[in-house]
Design a protein around this motif. Structure first.
Motif, PDB file in Angstrom:
ATOM      1  N   VAL A 116      39.662  61.878  38.324  1.00 62.63           N
ATOM      2  CA  VAL A 116      40.762  60.934  38.103  1.00 62.63           C
ATOM      3  C   VAL A 116      41.346  61.035  36.699  1.00 62.63           C
ATOM      4  CG1 VAL A 116      39.859  59.339  39.827  1.00 62.63           C
ATOM      5  CG2 VAL A 116      39.195  59.046  37.423  1.00 62.63           C
ATOM      6  N   ALA A 117      40.816  61.940  35.861  1.00 65.43           N
ATOM      7  CA  ALA A 117      41.408  62.161  34.543  1.00 65.43           C
ATOM      8  C   ALA A 117      42.803  62.763  34.721  1.00 65.43           C
ATOM      9  CB  ALA A 117      40.521  63.070  33.707  1.00 65.43           C
ATOM     10  N   PRO A 118      43.718  62.534  33.788  1.00 60.38           N
ATOM     11  CA  PRO A 118      45.131  62.899  33.990  1.00 60.38           C
ATOM     12  C   PRO A 118      45.388  64.337  34.425  1.00 60.38           C
ATOM     13  CG  PRO A 118      44.907  61.512  32.062  1.00 60.38           C
ATOM     14  CD  PRO A 118      43.516  61.798  32.528  1.00 60.38           C
ATOM     15  N   ALA A 119      44.727  65.300  33.806  1.00 67.88           N
ATOM     16  CA  ALA A 119      45.043  66.702  34.109  1.00 67.88           C
ATOM     17  C   ALA A 119      44.742  67.066  35.554  1.00 67.88           C
ATOM     18  CB  ALA A 119      44.276  67.625  33.171  1.00 67.88           C
ATOM     19  N   LEU A 120      43.649  66.552  36.102  1.00 69.97           N
ATOM     20  CA  LEU A 120      43.305  66.864  37.492  1.00 69.97           C
ATOM     21  C   LEU A 120      44.000  65.910  38.456  1.00 69.97           C
ATOM     22  CD1 LEU A 120      41.673  69.042  38.852  1.00 69.97           C
ATOM     23  CD2 LEU A 120      39.673  67.549  38.812  1.00 69.97           C
ATOM     24  N   ALA A 121      44.176  64.668  38.032  1.00 65.08           N
ATOM     25  CA  ALA A 121      44.911  63.713  38.870  1.00 65.08           C
ATOM     26  C   ALA A 121      46.333  64.192  39.115  1.00 65.08           C
ATOM     27  CB  ALA A 121      44.910  62.331  38.219  1.00 65.08           C
ATOM     28  N   ALA A 122      46.870  64.979  38.186  1.00 65.34           N
ATOM     29  CA  ALA A 122      48.228  65.499  38.339  1.00 65.34           C
ATOM     30  C   ALA A 122      48.363  66.444  39.528  1.00 65.34           C
ATOM     31  CB  ALA A 122      48.663  66.211  37.062  1.00 65.34           C
ATOM     32  N   LEU A 123      47.243  66.998  40.013  1.00 64.85           N
ATOM     33  CA  LEU A 123      47.290  67.853  41.198  1.00 64.85           C
ATOM     34  C   LEU A 123      47.476  67.042  42.466  1.00 64.85           C
ATOM     35  CD1 LEU A 123      44.445  70.469  40.504  1.00 64.85           C
ATOM     36  CD2 LEU A 123      46.834  70.496  39.777  1.00 64.85           C
ATOM     37  N   GLY A 124      47.288  65.731  42.356  1.00 63.87           N
ATOM     38  CA  GLY A 124      47.470  64.876  43.519  1.00 63.87           C
ATOM     39  C   GLY A 124      46.345  65.059  44.521  1.00 63.87           C
ATOM     40  N   GLY A 125      46.558  64.529  45.718  1.00 66.01           N
ATOM     41  CA  GLY A 125      45.606  64.737  46.784  1.00 66.01           C
ATOM     42  C   GLY A 125      44.732  63.535  47.060  1.00 66.01           C
ATOM     43  N   LYS A 126      43.918  63.689  48.110  1.00 61.44           N
ATOM     44  CA  LYS A 126      43.065  62.605  48.579  1.00 61.44           C
ATOM     45  C   LYS A 126      41.726  63.177  49.004  1.00 61.44           C
ATOM     46  CE  LYS A 126      42.874  58.969  52.104  1.00 61.44           C
ATOM     47  NZ  LYS A 126      43.566  58.365  53.272  1.00 61.44           N
ATOM     48  N   PRO A 127      40.619  62.521  48.667  1.00 62.16           N
ATOM     49  CA  PRO A 127      39.305  63.023  49.084  1.00 62.16           C
ATOM     50  C   PRO A 127      39.163  63.079  50.599  1.00 62.16           C
ATOM     51  CG  PRO A 127      39.072  61.386  47.342  1.00 62.16           C
ATOM     52  CD  PRO A 127      40.501  61.339  47.778  1.00 62.16           C
ATOM     53  N   GLN A 137      11.675  75.516  45.965  1.00 66.84           N
ATOM     54  CA  GLN A 137      12.612  74.661  45.231  1.00 66.84           C
ATOM     55  C   GLN A 137      14.021  75.215  45.408  1.00 66.84           C
ATOM     56  OE1 GLN A 137      10.968  74.380  41.062  1.00 66.84           O
ATOM     57  NE2 GLN A 137       9.264  75.380  42.092  1.00 66.84           N
ATOM     58  N   ASP A 138      14.981  74.333  45.479  1.00 67.81           N
ATOM     59  CA  ASP A 138      16.368  74.771  45.649  1.00 67.81           C
ATOM     60  C   ASP A 138      17.288  73.707  45.049  1.00 67.81           C
ATOM     61  OD1 ASP A 138      18.588  76.206  46.427  1.00 67.81           O
ATOM     62  OD2 ASP A 138      18.238  76.014  48.584  1.00 67.81           O
ATOM     63  N   HIS A 139      18.473  74.153  44.659  1.00 64.66           N
ATOM     64  CA  HIS A 139      19.463  73.236  44.109  1.00 64.66           C
ATOM     65  C   HIS A 139      20.223  72.556  45.244  1.00 64.66           C
ATOM     66  CE1 HIS A 139      19.596  75.498  40.029  1.00 64.66           C
ATOM     67  NE2 HIS A 139      18.910  74.377  39.915  1.00 64.66           N
ATOM     68  N   ILE A 140      19.926  71.287  45.471  1.00 64.66           N
ATOM     69  CA  ILE A 140      20.699  70.542  46.448  1.00 64.66           C
ATOM     70  C   ILE A 140      22.025  70.136  45.815  1.00 64.66           C
ATOM     71  CG2 ILE A 140      19.618  68.329  45.876  1.00 64.66           C
ATOM     72  CD1 ILE A 140      19.943  67.701  48.949  1.00 64.66           C
ATOM     73  N   ASP A 141      23.088  70.187  46.622  1.00 62.44           N
ATOM     74  CA  ASP A 141      24.445  70.100  46.093  1.00 62.44           C
ATOM     75  C   ASP A 141      25.276  69.183  46.975  1.00 62.44           C
ATOM     76  OD1 ASP A 141      26.776  71.639  44.508  1.00 62.44           O
ATOM     77  OD2 ASP A 141      27.366  71.553  46.615  1.00 62.44           O
ATOM     78  N   TYR A 142      26.053  68.327  46.323  1.00 65.34           N
ATOM     79  CA  TYR A 142      27.032  67.505  47.047  1.00 65.34           C
ATOM     80  C   TYR A 142      28.429  67.924  46.604  1.00 65.34           C
ATOM     81  CZ  TYR A 142      29.909  63.690  48.712  1.00 65.34           C
ATOM     82  OH  TYR A 142      30.894  62.967  49.347  1.00 65.34           O
ATOM     83  N   THR A 143      29.340  68.012  47.564  1.00 68.25           N
ATOM     84  CA  THR A 143      30.684  68.505  47.291  1.00 68.25           C
ATOM     85  C   THR A 143      31.736  67.425  47.506  1.00 68.25           C
ATOM     86  OG1 THR A 143      29.986  70.681  48.094  1.00 68.25           O
ATOM     87  CG2 THR A 143      32.345  70.320  47.842  1.00 68.25           C
ATOM     88  N   ILE A 144      32.526  67.170  46.471  1.00 70.91           N
ATOM     89  CA  ILE A 144      33.707  66.321  46.600  1.00 70.91           C
ATOM     90  C   ILE A 144      34.868  67.218  47.013  1.00 70.91           C
ATOM     91  CG2 ILE A 144      35.302  64.774  45.418  1.00 70.91           C
ATOM     92  CD1 ILE A 144      33.071  64.209  43.385  1.00 70.91           C
ATOM     93  N   ASN A 145      35.366  67.050  48.218  1.00 72.18           N
ATOM     94  CA  ASN A 145      36.500  67.836  48.704  1.00 72.18           C
ATOM     95  C   ASN A 145      37.775  67.016  48.636  1.00 72.18           C
ATOM     96  OD1 ASN A 145      35.576  70.513  49.688  1.00 72.18           O
ATOM     97  ND2 ASN A 145      34.185  69.278  50.928  1.00 72.18           N
ATOM     98  N   VAL A 146      38.844  67.617  48.123  1.00 66.32           N
ATOM     99  CA  VAL A 146      40.118  66.916  47.927  1.00 66.32           C
ATOM    100  C   VAL A 146      41.247  67.728  48.550  1.00 66.32           C
ATOM    101  CG1 VAL A 146      41.739  66.015  46.223  1.00 66.32           C
ATOM    102  CG2 VAL A 146      39.280  65.887  45.783  1.00 66.32           C
ATOM    103  N   ARG A 147      42.013  67.108  49.422  1.00 69.39           N
ATOM    104  CA  ARG A 147      43.217  67.743  49.968  1.00 69.39           C
ATOM    105  C   ARG A 147      44.320  67.675  48.921  1.00 69.39           C
ATOM    106  NH1 ARG A 147      42.586  67.951  55.612  1.00 69.39           N
ATOM    107  NH2 ARG A 147      41.117  66.398  56.453  1.00 69.39           N
ATOM    108  N   SER A 148      44.926  68.806  48.627  1.00 68.60           N
ATOM    109  CA  SER A 148      46.003  68.843  47.640  1.00 68.60           C
ATOM    110  C   SER A 148      46.861  70.078  47.884  1.00 68.60           C
ATOM    111  CB  SER A 148      45.440  68.873  46.216  1.00 68.60           C
ATOM    112  OG  SER A 148      46.458  69.156  45.271  1.00 68.60           O
TER     113      SER A 148
END
Length: 543
Positions: free
Chosen positions: A436-447, A296-307
């Motif tokens: 997309v919540a304000p505090a993190l959206a303030a860092l800008g960037g694009k997936p 068994q293992d933890h499968i993981d998906y990563t959202i990467n954002v350029r910022s």
């Protein structure tokens, strides 16, 4: 000159092996304990640098086996990547140092499945005995154990932005994921001392690896085969350089080579599925069909954002310009950006409010982490990792040859149970809400992949194209009370004598979180089982 014999032989110097070897040496000063490790005894300086994980995990080298899995049908036929630590300290040399125990229900489930004596109330004393938490001791935490646990010395401002964004998205703050309730978001505590990685070897063996005179640590020494006298494990054949030697065990042998190495060594020694061993010409000592099963293992998906926001890491002029001063600060006083474990914060959340406990875990990382950082991107950014905490898929570890120098065939069978994909889709949608919540959206960037507001069908495709392990393989030598279990609740390998296992391979079910702390707990408990003790109420080891 190679030692001819010992009272106890421990194979594998990861968290479980370091714990059991040191506790045996401390309790039995009149006994010789030998700890065998394929990798080097003295780690490189880079293993001390928390931020060094960014390079060590990505490449095969002195401290990383860097295994590849079998092609994964549900991941488009891709071979997954399985970095595992190599050297005295094991994977605690190269991981993100995160201190998480899992949920109490995980251990109660072990007990219900036949691992009598491994319920939450029974394992908690071992967690406390192992821990030296900088916040101090209480009913749930230890204050003078060997494993130093601290808050990050200089949390990154982007980390705080993630936590605030999660709160804005409706998730509560949790200051202690190992407290009364795991649910929520917050910063992780880490295995660190004064801004430097504090590995399991540092904790249990001393930073010079010589805490106990009766504990012999043999690095660069590969266990090739377990010797049997009839069905009693009597010694270990080891390879040092180009020569093989036999080290005899007068009392017991303890395997702690991990969820891949332990079943591989058992099978190479004749303990495993008879049909598989006979196909490879290995004489069968004991037909144990579940050796190497139940992976068994933890499968993981990563959202990467350029910022390009302040504080984020990456291949950029800003990061390069900051590095000389960062190296100086870390060397002088364990301060600055190099003290970051990259995955500074995260959360344990429910994909359905009707669930009794969290079923996904998030890791917030201060850089783009694409394909385990093996696919590099110019510029800075951040990533949000999402893993399914209790996967239903089950895989296998098998031999590719009788030679322990050959990597095993690792097949996690990721997403073979469709429920795991369903959980990941729901978890990624939660992470996108936070993004997309304000505090993190303030860092800008694009997936880097997707839009950040993807529908279910798109997410399923993205997950199949990019998901992989977050490095928590367990279960390949399952503990239980039934006749098919590989080890019993005393960690004794069934079908033979004189042989136990003390690593994550014995977990009947994967715990809900990172696995270093639970693996050390298994080593702690293993020592008491060997010594005939029934509780953790003994004097703690000095940190």
């Amino acid at each position: 000159m190679m030692i001819a014999g010992a009272d106890y032989i421990v194979v594998g110097a990861g968290p479980g092996g370091c714990a059991v070897a040191s506790r045996l040496a401390a309790a039995r000063p009149d006994r010789i304990v030998v700890l065998l490790e394929t990798g080097p005894s003295k780690p490189s300086v880079l293993t001390k640098v928390p931020l060094g994980i960014a390079g060590m995990v990505a490449f095969r080298g002195r401290h990383n086996y860097a295994y590849l899995t079998e092609p994964q049908p549900q991941l488009g036929g891709r071979r997954g990547y399985q970095p595992r630590g190599r050297g005295v300290g094991g994977s605690s040399l190269i991981n993100a140092m995160i201190y998480v125990r899992g949920q109490p229900e995980d251990y109660d489930e072990w007990d219900a499945l036949g691992a009598s004596g491994w319920s939450w109330k029974e394992v908690l004393p071992y967690f406390r005995r192992a821990e030296s938490n900088a916040r101090g001791a209480d009913a749930r935490h230890g204050g003078d154990g060997p494993l130093r646990v601290e808050d990050l010395r200089e949390p990154n401002p982007a980390t705080q932005a993630f936590i605030e964004a999660a709160k804005q998205a409706g998730f509560r703050y949790n200051s202690d994921f190992n407290g009364p309730d795991q649910q929520g978001v917050g910063a992780y505590q880490v295995f660190q001392r004064e801004g430097r990685r504090f590995s399991a070897a540092d904790a249990y063996l001393g930073e010079d690896r010589s805490r106990y005179r009766n504990l012999i640590v043999l690095g660069d020494t590969k266990a090739v085969r377990i010797c049997f006298d009839g069905r009693r494990a009597s010694g270990v054949v080891v390879r040092k350089g180009n020569e093989d030697h036999v080290i005899e065990a007068r009392e017991e042998i303890v395997l702690a080579a991990g969820a891949f190495g332990t079943p591989q060594l058992l099978m190479a020694s004749g303990v495993g599925p008879a049909f598989h061993l006979r196909d490879l010409g290995i004489p069968v000592i004991a037909d144990r069909r579940e050796v190497g099963a139940n992976l068994q293992d933890h499968i993981d998906y990563t959202i990467n954002v350029r910022s390009g926001a302040a504080g984020l890491f990456g291949l950029s002029a800003a990061t390069a310009a900051a590095m000389p001063a960062a190296i100086s600060r870390w060397r002088r006083g364990g301060r600055g950006m190099l003290t970051s474990n990259v995955a500074e914060a995260g959360g344990f959340l429910k994909t359905d409010p009707l669930l009794g406990r969290p079923d996904v875990q998030l890791h917030f990382c201060l850089g783009i982490v694409d394909d385990h950082n093996r696919k590099l991107h110019i510029g800075r950014g951040y990533s949000i990792h999402v893993c399914a905490l209790r996967p239903h898929s089950r895989g296998t570890v098998r031999l590719t040859s009788p030679d322990m120098r050959d990597a095993p065939a690792i097949d996690p069978a990721f997403l073979s149970d469709p429920r795991d994909l369903d959980t990941l889709v729901k978890g990624v949608k939660i992470a996108q809400r936070i993004m997309v919540a304000p505090a993190l959206a303030a860092l800008g960037g694009k997936p880097v992949y997707g839009s950040g507001r993807d529908d279910d069908a798109t997410l399923r495709t993205l997950i199949r194209d990019h998901a992989d392990t977050i490095y928590h393989p367990v279960g390949t030598c399952r503990m239980g009370s039934d006749e098919n279990a590989v080890v019993d609740a005393q960690l004794r390998v069934q079908g033979v004598t004189g042989l136990r296992i003390a690593d994550a391979s014995i977990m009947p079910r994967l715990i809900s979180g990172n696995t270093q702390a639970p693996t050390a707990m298994i080593g702690e408990r293993a020592s008491d089982l060997i010594l005939g003790r029934n509780s953790a109420a003994i004097s703690p080891m000095a940190a």
